[in-house]
Design a protein around this motif. Structure first.
Motif, PDB file in Angstrom:
ATOM      1  N   THR A 172       2.192 -20.566  60.888  1.00  0.00           N
ATOM      2  CA  THR A 172       3.590 -20.152  61.035  1.00  0.00           C
ATOM      3  C   THR A 172       4.589 -21.056  60.326  1.00  0.00           C
ATOM      4  O   THR A 172       5.735 -20.666  60.112  1.00  0.00           O
ATOM      5  CB  THR A 172       3.976 -20.110  62.521  1.00  0.00           C
ATOM      6  N   GLY A 173       4.176 -22.271  60.002  1.00  0.00           N
ATOM      7  CA  GLY A 173       5.101 -23.224  59.405  1.00  0.00           C
ATOM      8  C   GLY A 173       5.957 -23.958  60.418  1.00  0.00           C
ATOM      9  O   GLY A 173       6.833 -24.743  60.045  1.00  0.00           O
ATOM     10  N   ALA A 174       5.721 -23.739  61.701  1.00  0.00           N
ATOM     11  CA  ALA A 174       6.517 -24.395  62.737  1.00  0.00           C
ATOM     12  C   ALA A 174       6.185 -25.884  62.813  1.00  0.00           C
ATOM     13  O   ALA A 174       5.024 -26.287  62.651  1.00  0.00           O
ATOM     14  CB  ALA A 174       6.265 -23.745  64.090  1.00  0.00           C
ATOM     15  N   MET A 211       9.147 -28.998  50.575  1.00  0.00           N
ATOM     16  CA  MET A 211       8.591 -27.673  50.833  1.00  0.00           C
ATOM     17  C   MET A 211       7.081 -27.692  50.613  1.00  0.00           C
ATOM     18  O   MET A 211       6.546 -28.529  49.881  1.00  0.00           O
ATOM     19  CB  MET A 211       9.226 -26.623  49.919  1.00  0.00           C
ATOM     20  N   GLU A 254       6.423 -20.022  51.504  1.00  0.00           N
ATOM     21  CA  GLU A 254       6.607 -21.457  51.579  1.00  0.00           C
ATOM     22  C   GLU A 254       7.011 -21.865  52.988  1.00  0.00           C
ATOM     23  O   GLU A 254       7.537 -21.054  53.757  1.00  0.00           O
ATOM     24  CB  GLU A 254       7.666 -21.933  50.573  1.00  0.00           C
ATOM     25  N   PHE A 255       6.721 -23.118  53.326  1.00  0.00           N
ATOM     26  CA  PHE A 255       7.139 -23.723  54.585  1.00  0.00           C
ATOM     27  C   PHE A 255       7.971 -24.959  54.273  1.00  0.00           C
ATOM     28  O   PHE A 255       7.787 -25.597  53.230  1.00  0.00           O
ATOM     29  CB  PHE A 255       5.934 -24.183  55.425  1.00  0.00           C
ATOM     30  N   GLU A 256       8.855 -25.326  55.195  1.00  0.00           N
ATOM     31  CA  GLU A 256       9.523 -26.617  55.096  1.00  0.00           C
ATOM     32  C   GLU A 256       8.557 -27.731  55.493  1.00  0.00           C
ATOM     33  O   GLU A 256       7.633 -27.517  56.280  1.00  0.00           O
ATOM     34  CB  GLU A 256      10.737 -26.662  56.019  1.00  0.00           C
ATOM     35  N   THR A 257       8.812 -28.937  54.975  1.00  0.00           N
ATOM     36  CA  THR A 257       8.047 -30.104  55.424  1.00  0.00           C
ATOM     37  C   THR A 257       8.845 -30.939  56.425  1.00  0.00           C
ATOM     38  O   THR A 257       8.364 -31.977  56.877  1.00  0.00           O
ATOM     39  CB  THR A 257       7.628 -31.009  54.255  1.00  0.00           C
ATOM     40  N   TYR A 258      10.053 -30.515  56.743  1.00  0.00           N
ATOM     41  CA  TYR A 258      10.891 -31.192  57.729  1.00  0.00           C
ATOM     42  C   TYR A 258      11.171 -32.640  57.325  1.00  0.00           C
ATOM     43  O   TYR A 258      11.209 -33.550  58.165  1.00  0.00           O
ATOM     44  CB  TYR A 258      10.248 -31.107  59.121  1.00  0.00           C
ATOM     45  N   ILE A 268       2.317 -29.683  60.976  1.00  0.00           N
ATOM     46  CA  ILE A 268       2.924 -28.357  60.857  1.00  0.00           C
ATOM     47  C   ILE A 268       1.881 -27.298  61.176  1.00  0.00           C
ATOM     48  O   ILE A 268       0.710 -27.415  60.773  1.00  0.00           O
ATOM     49  CB  ILE A 268       3.457 -28.151  59.418  1.00  0.00           C
ATOM     50  N   ASN A 269       2.277 -26.274  61.875  1.00  0.00           N
ATOM     51  CA  ASN A 269       1.392 -25.145  62.153  1.00  0.00           C
ATOM     52  C   ASN A 269       1.082 -24.427  60.847  1.00  0.00           C
ATOM     53  O   ASN A 269       1.985 -23.918  60.173  1.00  0.00           O
ATOM     54  CB  ASN A 269       2.062 -24.197  63.150  1.00  0.00           C
ATOM     55  N   TYR A 326      -2.244 -24.801  49.500  1.00  0.00           N
ATOM     56  CA  TYR A 326      -0.945 -25.347  49.877  1.00  0.00           C
ATOM     57  C   TYR A 326      -0.576 -26.452  48.886  1.00  0.00           C
ATOM     58  O   TYR A 326      -1.419 -27.289  48.554  1.00  0.00           O
ATOM     59  CB  TYR A 326      -0.986 -25.936  51.284  1.00  0.00           C
TER      60      TYR A 326
END
Length: 365
Positions: free
Chosen positions: A211-213, A142, A157-161, A207-208, A130
């Motif tokens: 799943t990126g949740a 991201m 990719e996932f968001e980092t919010y 963050i999960n 990651y």
């Protein structure tokens, strides 16, 4: 609990094999034999080029791997032995190598609309890398996801919010990604310029990892909106320690170190006023020594390293180190480097970069 540092060095030598050892100079072989632990850190060499140095706990350089440009943070996989050097923001490369052998490194590039923020982490099984990245046109933090079993192909990719993600880590069970969103907007068109110092949004997020949740987001109090959350580490209980860099007035005395766990509010360590002044509103690196229950921080701007009792938050030691840079757990306390060429008791004709990673042993219990 961490394994002993003697096992650390022995496991490195065993894994490296005869080929690696045969390629070392006699001086490097002697340094490795006397060492209790093995680390890696970015360096700028005497001729101005950049490399990653494998180094003993005494600060003796064992080997070097040439880099295409300056690096910043690194990640190590205890499961596979792979080490990654990430380009300094707004760099676009990450170089993966095995410090135990002379195999050809793998170099990957960020997407054209992304750049690296200088940090990343492996999943505990070593199969996924990651990396903290910037969607600079969308002004979104991201996490780039790379398949470590397939030459680090980018697979998602996932968001980092948040914005401006910097350091990140992963929980021991691999379920949670922990990201420090520094809250600072940047764009490669403006180099390293910070574009929103009057409207920063620092946060820490869970963050999960599957799943990126978003599981949890901790936003810093309004009065400390200019306190950029930069670096994180985990202690033996899974508590998240974080370190900050303040973008507000120099005369302010903001809290620079804190901790929290899932479901808890942020708690700041109440450092003595003298210590806060010494750190010059800037913590450049943080590390946890799990076996001793210690947290270590460094400040290149303040020229100091500080050791904190993880249980009580009490400052146990302060050391003046000009241009203090990286920090990592040692057999006793911490190994600390400096931009000035010092690594514990040894001075080399190099400039050590901001971060140190301990290699060749599991970093978690």
């Amino acid at each position: 609990m961490m394994r002993s540092t003697t096992i650390d060095r022995r496991s490195f030598v065993k894994a490296a094999g005869i080929g690696f050892l045969a390629a070392l100079t006699p001086r490097s072989l002697m340094a490795l034999e006397r060492s209790d632990a093995v680390y890696a850190s970015g360096i700028r060499t005497a001729d101005g080029s950049f490399a990653i140095a494998t180094v003993t706990e005494r600060g003796e350089i064992i080997d070097e791997v040439t880099l295409p440009a300056r690096a910043h943070g690194m990640a190590f996989s205890a499961a596979t032995g792979k080490t990654v050097a990430f380009a300094r923001r707004p760099g676009t490369y990450a170089m993966i190598f095995d410090p135990r052998n002379k195999g050809e490194p793998v170099v990957v590039s960020s997407r054209e609309d992304r750049h690296f923020y200088g940090h990343g982490v492996f999943s505990p099984d070593g199969r996924i890398l990651y990396a903290s990245e910037n969607d600079f046109d969308g002004n979104r933090g991201m996490i780039g996801i790379y398949d470590a079993t397939d030459r680090f192909t980018r697979i998602g990719e996932f968001e980092t919010y948040g914005i401006g993600p910097h350091d990140m880590t992963v929980s021991d069970d691999g379920h949670l990604l922990i990201v420090a969103n520094g809250g600072i907007e940047t764009h490669p068109d403006f180099g390293r310029t910070k574009l929103n110092l009057g409207a920063m949004q620092p946060s820490l997020v869970l963050i999960n990892a599957a799943t990126g949740a978003l599981i949890e987001k901790q936003v810093l109090p309004a009065e400390w909106s200019q306190l950029s959350t930069r670096h994180v580490d985990l202690d033996g209980e899974g508590r998240i320690w974080f370190a900050c860099q303040y973008e507000g007035r120099r005369k302010d005395l903001p809290p620079l170190v804190g901790h929290f766990a899932k479901g808890e509010d942020l708690s700041f360590v109440e450092l003595p006023e003298e210590t806060t002044r010494r750190l010059a509103n800037y913590v450049g690196a943080i590390a946890v020594n799990r076996s001793e229950g210690l947290v270590g921080i460094t400040s290149p701007k303040g020229g100091a390293s500080v050791t904190i009792d993880a249980r009580t938050g009490k400052v146990l030691a302060e050391t003046a180190i000009a241009d203090a840079a990286g920090i990592a757990p040692a057999r006793e306390g911490f190994a600390v480097s400096s931009y000035d060429g010092d690594f514990l008791s040894t001075r080399s004709d190099v400039a050590w970069d901001q971060h140190i990673v301990r290699i060749s042993q599991p970093t978690r219990a």
